[in-house]
Design a protein around this motif. Structure first.
Motif, PDB file in Angstrom:
ATOM      1  N   VAL A 521      56.373  65.893  40.847  1.00  0.00           N
ATOM      2  CA  VAL A 521      57.268  65.446  41.405  1.00  0.00           C
ATOM      3  C   VAL A 521      56.781  64.064  43.031  1.00  0.00           C
ATOM      4  CG1 VAL A 521      58.590  66.474  43.034  1.00  0.00           C
ATOM      5  CG2 VAL A 521      58.422  67.421  41.529  1.00  0.00           C
ATOM      6  N   THR A 522      55.901  64.348  43.228  1.00  0.00           N
ATOM      7  CA  THR A 522      55.319  63.367  44.108  1.00  0.00           C
ATOM      8  C   THR A 522      55.790  61.772  43.459  1.00  0.00           C
ATOM      9  OG1 THR A 522      53.646  63.800  43.075  1.00  0.00           O
ATOM     10  CG2 THR A 522      54.040  64.505  45.562  1.00  0.00           C
ATOM     11  N   ALA A 523      54.797  61.550  42.494  1.00  0.00           N
ATOM     12  CA  ALA A 523      54.979  60.346  41.653  1.00  0.00           C
ATOM     13  C   ALA A 523      56.844  60.164  41.595  1.00  0.00           C
ATOM     14  CB  ALA A 523      54.098  60.510  39.997  1.00  0.00           C
ATOM     15  N   ALA A 524      57.352  61.102  40.947  1.00  0.00           N
ATOM     16  CA  ALA A 524      58.936  60.642  40.836  1.00  0.00           C
ATOM     17  C   ALA A 524      59.817  60.336  41.566  1.00  0.00           C
ATOM     18  CB  ALA A 524      59.574  61.973  40.074  1.00  0.00           C
ATOM     19  N   THR A 525      59.124  61.199  43.064  1.00  0.00           N
ATOM     20  CA  THR A 525      59.708  60.326  44.134  1.00  0.00           C
ATOM     21  C   THR A 525      59.578  59.024  44.751  1.00  0.00           C
ATOM     22  OG1 THR A 525      59.567  62.823  44.996  1.00  0.00           O
ATOM     23  CG2 THR A 525      59.707  61.324  46.561  1.00  0.00           C
ATOM     24  N   THR A 526      57.932  59.077  44.397  1.00  0.00           N
ATOM     25  CA  THR A 526      57.443  57.409  45.000  1.00  0.00           C
ATOM     26  C   THR A 526      58.296  56.429  44.488  1.00  0.00           C
ATOM     27  OG1 THR A 526      55.028  58.787  44.880  1.00  0.00           O
ATOM     28  CG2 THR A 526      55.360  55.982  44.880  1.00  0.00           C
ATOM     29  N   MET A 527      58.570  56.564  42.872  1.00  0.00           N
ATOM     30  CA  MET A 527      58.927  55.891  42.204  1.00  0.00           C
ATOM     31  C   MET A 527      60.512  56.310  43.297  1.00  0.00           C
ATOM     32  SD  MET A 527      62.329  55.802  39.774  1.00  0.00           S
ATOM     33  CE  MET A 527      62.143  57.382  39.436  1.00  0.00           C
ATOM     34  N   GLY A 528      61.059  56.605  43.299  1.00  0.00           N
ATOM     35  CA  GLY A 528      62.246  56.778  43.849  1.00  0.00           C
ATOM     36  C   GLY A 528      62.229  55.360  45.366  1.00  0.00           C
ATOM     37  N   ARG A 529      61.738  55.702  46.371  1.00  0.00           N
ATOM     38  CA  ARG A 529      61.659  54.789  47.453  1.00  0.00           C
ATOM     39  C   ARG A 529      61.329  53.494  46.667  1.00  0.00           C
ATOM     40  NH1 ARG A 529      57.510  58.542  51.241  1.00  0.00           N
ATOM     41  NH2 ARG A 529      58.759  60.385  51.344  1.00  0.00           N
ATOM     42  N   LEU A 530      60.545  53.214  45.930  1.00  0.00           N
ATOM     43  CA  LEU A 530      59.864  51.722  45.295  1.00  0.00           C
ATOM     44  C   LEU A 530      61.576  50.720  44.579  1.00  0.00           C
ATOM     45  CD1 LEU A 530      56.377  51.932  43.655  1.00  0.00           C
ATOM     46  CD2 LEU A 530      57.432  50.943  46.101  1.00  0.00           C
ATOM     47  N   ARG A 531      62.419  52.184  43.718  1.00  0.00           N
ATOM     48  CA  ARG A 531      63.289  51.175  43.674  1.00  0.00           C
ATOM     49  C   ARG A 531      64.197  50.970  44.362  1.00  0.00           C
ATOM     50  NH1 ARG A 531      68.394  53.938  41.665  1.00  0.00           N
ATOM     51  NH2 ARG A 531      69.385  52.422  40.944  1.00  0.00           N
ATOM     52  N   THR A 532      64.341  52.346  45.417  1.00  0.00           N
ATOM     53  CA  THR A 532      65.587  51.666  46.841  1.00  0.00           C
ATOM     54  C   THR A 532      64.793  50.722  47.178  1.00  0.00           C
ATOM     55  OG1 THR A 532      66.057  53.863  46.728  1.00  0.00           O
ATOM     56  CG2 THR A 532      66.418  52.676  48.722  1.00  0.00           C
ATOM     57  N   ALA A 533      63.697  50.434  47.674  1.00  0.00           N
ATOM     58  CA  ALA A 533      63.133  48.943  48.208  1.00  0.00           C
ATOM     59  C   ALA A 533      62.831  48.145  47.442  1.00  0.00           C
ATOM     60  CB  ALA A 533      61.734  49.174  48.493  1.00  0.00           C
ATOM     61  N   THR A 534      63.243  48.207  46.479  1.00  0.00           N
ATOM     62  CA  THR A 534      63.182  47.082  45.062  1.00  0.00           C
ATOM     63  C   THR A 534      64.619  46.484  45.637  1.00  0.00           C
ATOM     64  OG1 THR A 534      61.920  47.673  43.467  1.00  0.00           O
ATOM     65  CG2 THR A 534      62.995  46.210  43.174  1.00  0.00           C
ATOM     66  N   SER A 535      65.829  47.207  45.550  1.00  0.00           N
ATOM     67  CA  SER A 535      67.225  47.154  45.678  1.00  0.00           C
ATOM     68  C   SER A 535      67.283  46.237  46.978  1.00  0.00           C
ATOM     69  CB  SER A 535      67.553  48.481  45.504  1.00  0.00           C
ATOM     70  OG  SER A 535      67.722  48.603  44.658  1.00  0.00           O
ATOM     71  N   THR A 536      66.417  46.547  47.764  1.00  0.00           N
ATOM     72  CA  THR A 536      67.163  46.377  49.560  1.00  0.00           C
ATOM     73  C   THR A 536      66.741  45.089  49.132  1.00  0.00           C
ATOM     74  OG1 THR A 536      67.047  49.067  50.236  1.00  0.00           O
ATOM     75  CG2 THR A 536      66.883  47.207  51.773  1.00  0.00           C
ATOM     76  N   LEU A 537      65.519  45.320  49.072  1.00  0.00           N
ATOM     77  CA  LEU A 537      64.172  43.152  49.292  1.00  0.00           C
ATOM     78  C   LEU A 537      65.645  42.889  47.903  1.00  0.00           C
ATOM     79  CD1 LEU A 537      60.945  45.107  48.483  1.00  0.00           C
ATOM     80  CD2 LEU A 537      62.057  43.561  50.860  1.00  0.00           C
ATOM     81  N   ALA A 538      66.150  43.014  46.942  1.00  0.00           N
ATOM     82  CA  ALA A 538      66.482  42.171  46.300  1.00  0.00           C
ATOM     83  C   ALA A 538      68.097  40.964  47.131  1.00  0.00           C
ATOM     84  CB  ALA A 538      67.080  42.587  44.883  1.00  0.00           C
ATOM     85  N   ASP A 539      68.139  41.586  47.852  1.00  0.00           N
ATOM     86  CA  ASP A 539      69.662  41.674  48.563  1.00  0.00           C
ATOM     87  C   ASP A 539      69.124  40.478  49.527  1.00  0.00           C
ATOM     88  OD1 ASP A 539      71.231  43.499  47.074  1.00  0.00           O
ATOM     89  OD2 ASP A 539      70.906  44.041  48.769  1.00  0.00           O
ATOM     90  N   LEU A 540      67.881  40.094  49.971  1.00  0.00           N
ATOM     91  CA  LEU A 540      67.217  39.035  50.743  1.00  0.00           C
ATOM     92  C   LEU A 540      67.152  37.916  49.915  1.00  0.00           C
ATOM     93  CD1 LEU A 540      64.799  41.445  52.940  1.00  0.00           C
ATOM     94  CD2 LEU A 540      67.110  40.545  53.629  1.00  0.00           C
ATOM     95  N   ASP A 541      67.551  37.942  48.458  1.00  0.00           N
ATOM     96  CA  ASP A 541      67.910  36.802  48.094  1.00  0.00           C
ATOM     97  C   ASP A 541      66.447  35.635  48.081  1.00  0.00           C
ATOM     98  OD1 ASP A 541      68.753  35.090  46.460  1.00  0.00           O
ATOM     99  OD2 ASP A 541      69.034  33.019  47.643  1.00  0.00           O
ATOM    100  N   LEU A 542      65.164  36.932  48.152  1.00  0.00           N
ATOM    101  CA  LEU A 542      63.296  36.208  47.981  1.00  0.00           C
ATOM    102  C   LEU A 542      63.281  35.990  46.388  1.00  0.00           C
ATOM    103  CD1 LEU A 542      61.927  38.440  50.464  1.00  0.00           C
ATOM    104  CD2 LEU A 542      63.342  37.206  50.878  1.00  0.00           C
ATOM    105  N   ASP A 543      61.750  35.293  46.372  1.00  0.00           N
ATOM    106  CA  ASP A 543      61.881  35.233  45.155  1.00  0.00           C
ATOM    107  C   ASP A 543      60.379  36.340  44.503  1.00  0.00           C
ATOM    108  OD1 ASP A 543      59.023  34.624  45.194  1.00  0.00           O
ATOM    109  OD2 ASP A 543      59.178  33.151  46.229  1.00  0.00           O
TER     110      ASP A 543
END
Length: 692
Positions: A521-543
């Motif tokens: 569960v902890t690995a799955a939770t960490t994955m969820g956090r990274l995916r959320t962060a990835t989506s947020t960072l993608a909106d900043l139009d970074l390379d």
């Protein structure tokens, strides 16, 4: 007619009508002397020559008393001789005789008067060495005492296997009087199948003369027809001093106590082996059905001919037994029989739900939490242990004669019932069998309960992980996208693999795959956090390199490591910008070319901190496919990674008609059903950009 030579025997057979002598007279070496009325020796046998030392020529015509008797005994002997001749009464006794060599020997005599056809009287003297007679008498007395009073069984049979003599001890073992044995054959007294082998051995001894000692025979006799007894039988061939076969003798010692003790020791060893076998074979996985099947496989056929394992459905659904409302609802999870039988159709098949009637052994176990054993199943018992009338009929036809039900209890909670029965095995269940079944049920119940608990935890983790994965957009400009996620199987928990497809400005699309190291569960939770962060960072139009740098910091703060591949596709420029953080290289598939692994700067996994990431730019054309995946697709415990990557590229040649078909094919061919790691797979196919 030619007289027979000394020591010769009449010929056997119908022509002569003669039979072989017993040999007793030869053993005693009885001498015969015929005296005339005045005491002179008239006839002198060869045995007399051996006994007294005088040849026939030296004895015939001599007076017997002076020749054979010491002077001090001559008067008494003459007086006895005169009395026999006068009265005709026999006389028997022993007195010292003078041997020709001068020695004195005690000789046993029997004297009798004979009368010829003229009325003349003669005296016949039969004599034997007294020491020899006493020796034979002692043997006979010992034999009589041994035969009549010995606690062991003794019998003598003739060559036709008919009883000639038997002692009281053996008659008691057989349960047949001594008098009823004589003249009857061995198999008439002991007709049971176990004694057929004993008779075969006896005939072999009779034919070869080789004795057989301590042959073990187990069976039942009329003395105790309901119980097995064991005997140690020793068989010998009997021959006379000429070597002629008289028959055979056998000695029987009752070793039932020793046999039962050895049998109990063997059974105890068998139970220990079964328990040891069970500990190694039950609970090899955290799958409920498989663990139940392992339990049944261990029990059949070593303990039972048929086994059924039923679990409470409430335990499977919720993890706890719910017995407050109505009859218990069971789900059959495992059935095992030792051989094809009608009972197969009487047992509830795996996967079925069933509610048993109140008198059923399973219901009894749930109510009392105690086992139930029916040693001898009657007609009424069949109705009780069967699920219905038709099942009872099938169990009767299958020959079920003993039954037992054992509760499965784990952590003080009843989770199910194990049913066992025997049909082909003729022995009824006993207390030792019940104890063994309870021990195995207790151990197996804990494994099953662990599997149930794991199933619920795993289900929760899978639900969490799937909820964190994205829903693919219906379509992206210039791309056809397909993705799959497969959780880990076997005993592993869910992992932290993910994929993502993110819509960006200017018709661009971000593609990401990643793998959080670890599971649960902890690995799955960490994955969820990274995916959320990835989506947020993608909106900043970074390379892509800047995106991975920020994710690196976030992962380090979470005290985890992860690999990630992040790419951005611009359909207007037909360019792909991609960066890797320690992830496996993607595969580029182009029409007319061999698939190739993209040689990207690998970078370090997220969470290491401080290591820069690099961006690689590729020009893509319509029809090009980009295959992104996590290590669960290609890594195994036994195969080199290079070989597995070669297998991946081989399966991509030629490409399938659609990305969906490619996803299914790769998972089908590369992933083992019991894979220990989860898999994320993302395939993007470049499409011509439609006019604005």
């Amino acid at each position: 007619m030619t007289p027979a030579s000394p020591g010769s025997r009449p010929a056997d057979g119908p022509a002569s009508g003669a039979v072989a002598p017993s040999g007793l007279m030869d053993l005693l070496n009885v001498a015969a002397v015929l005296l005339e009325a005045d005491g002179r020796i008239d006839m002198w046998s060869p045995q007399a020559e051996q006994l007294f030392g005088y040849a026939r020529s030296e004895a015939v015509g001599q007076y017997a008393a002076p020749l054979l008797v010491h002077p001090e005994h001559q008067d008494a002997v003459i007086e006895l001789f005169a009395e026999v001749m006068a009265t005709g009464r026999d006389w028997a006794g022993a007195f010292p005789v003078r041997h020709k060599d001068g020695s004195t020997r005690m000789v046993e005599f029997r004297n009798m008067r004979l009368t010829d056809n003229l009325g003349d009287h003669y005296a016949l003297g039969l004599a034997a060495d007294r020491a020899t007679v006493r020796h034979v008498e002692r043997k006979v007395a010992l034999s009589n005492r041994l035969v009549t009073q010995a606690p062991i069984g003794l019998a003598v049979l003739d060559p036709d296997m008919r009883y000639l003599a038997i002692n009281p001890a053996l008659a008691a073992m057989h349960g047949v009087p001594e008098s009823d044995h004589v003249g009857r054959r061995f198999r008439e007294i002991l007709p049971g199948a176990p004694f057929l082998g004993a008779e075969t051995v006896m005939r072999h001894v009779l034919a070869t003369g080789a004795p057989v000692v301590d042959q073990q025979v187990v069976g039942r006799t009329a003395a105790d027809p309901e119980t097995d007894h064991a005997w140690a039988v020793s068989t010998y061939r009997l021959e006379d001093h000429h070597g002629d076969v008289l028959g055979l003798a056998y000695v029987v010692v009752d070793v039932t106590d020793r046999y039962r003790a050895a049998k109990k020791a063997d059974e105890a060893q068998h139970r220990l082996r079964l328990l040891a076998n069970a500990s190694g074979r039950i609970g090899t996985t955290l799958e409920v059905e498989r663990t139940a099947r392992e339990l049944a496989d261990v029990l059949v056929p070593d303990l039972a001919d048929m086994v059924a394992v039923d679990l409470l459905d409430s335990v499977l659904q919720t993890g706890r037994a719910d017995l407050d409302e109505g009859p218990a609802l069971f789900r059959a999870v495992a059935v095992k029989t030792a051989y094809p039988t009608d009972a197969d159709r009487a047992i509830v098949p795996p996967g079925s739900l069933v509610t048993y009637h109140a008198d059923h052994p399973a219901s009894h176990c749930v109510r009392t939490r105690r086992p139930l054993m029916i040693t001898h199943v009657s007609g009424d018992d069949l109705s009780r242990i069967a699920a219905g009338p038709e099942a009872a009929r099938l169990l009767a036809r299958a020959g079920v004669h003993t039954d037992m039900a054992v509760p499965l209890i784990a952590r003080e909670q009843i989770i199910g019932v194990m049913g066992l029965a025997r049909a082909r095995n003729p022995l009824p269940f006993d207390e030792d069998d019940l104890t063994l079944a309870c021990e195995m049920a207790s151990s197996a119940a804990l494994s099953i309960d662990n599997a149930v608990l794991h199933q619920h935890i795993r289900g929760a983790a899978e639900t969490l992980q799937r909820s964190l994965l994205p829903q693919l957009p219906p379509g992206r400009p210039g791309l056809e996208v397909a993705a799959r996620y497969r959780p880990a199987q076997a005993f592993s928990e869910v992992g932290g693999d993910w994929y993502d497809v993110i819509a960006l400005d200017g018709d661009r699309t971000a593609l990401a795959v990643g793998d959080v190291m670890g599971s649960g569960v902890t690995a799955a939770t960490t994955m969820g956090r990274l995916r959320t962060a990835t989506s947020t960072l993608a909106d900043l139009d970074l390379d892509p390199a800047r995106i991975l740098t920020h994710l690196d910091k976030i992962t380090a703060d979470l005290d985890y490591l992860a690999t990630c591949l992040y790419a951005v596709y611009d359909p207007h420029r037909a360019r792909l910008h991609v960066a890797s953080a320690g992830h496996l290289p993607p595969v580029l598939v182009r029409d007319g070319r061999q698939p190739e692994l993209l040689r990207l700067p690998t970078g370090t996994p997220l969470g290491v901190r401080g290591v820069p990431f690099e961006v690689t730019t590729l020009a893509l054309e319509p029809g090009d496919r980009l295959v992104l995946y996590t290590d669960g697709l290609v890594e195994t415990r036994h195969d080199p990674i290079d070989e597995r990557l070669d297998d991946l590229m081989r399966l991509l040649t030629p490409p399938d008609r659609s990305t969906e078909e490619t996803c299914d094919r790769l998972l089908r061919e590369l992933r083992h059903p019991a894979g220990h790691d989860d898999v994320a797979l993302l395939i993007a196919c470049v499409q011509p950009l439609a006019p604005a």
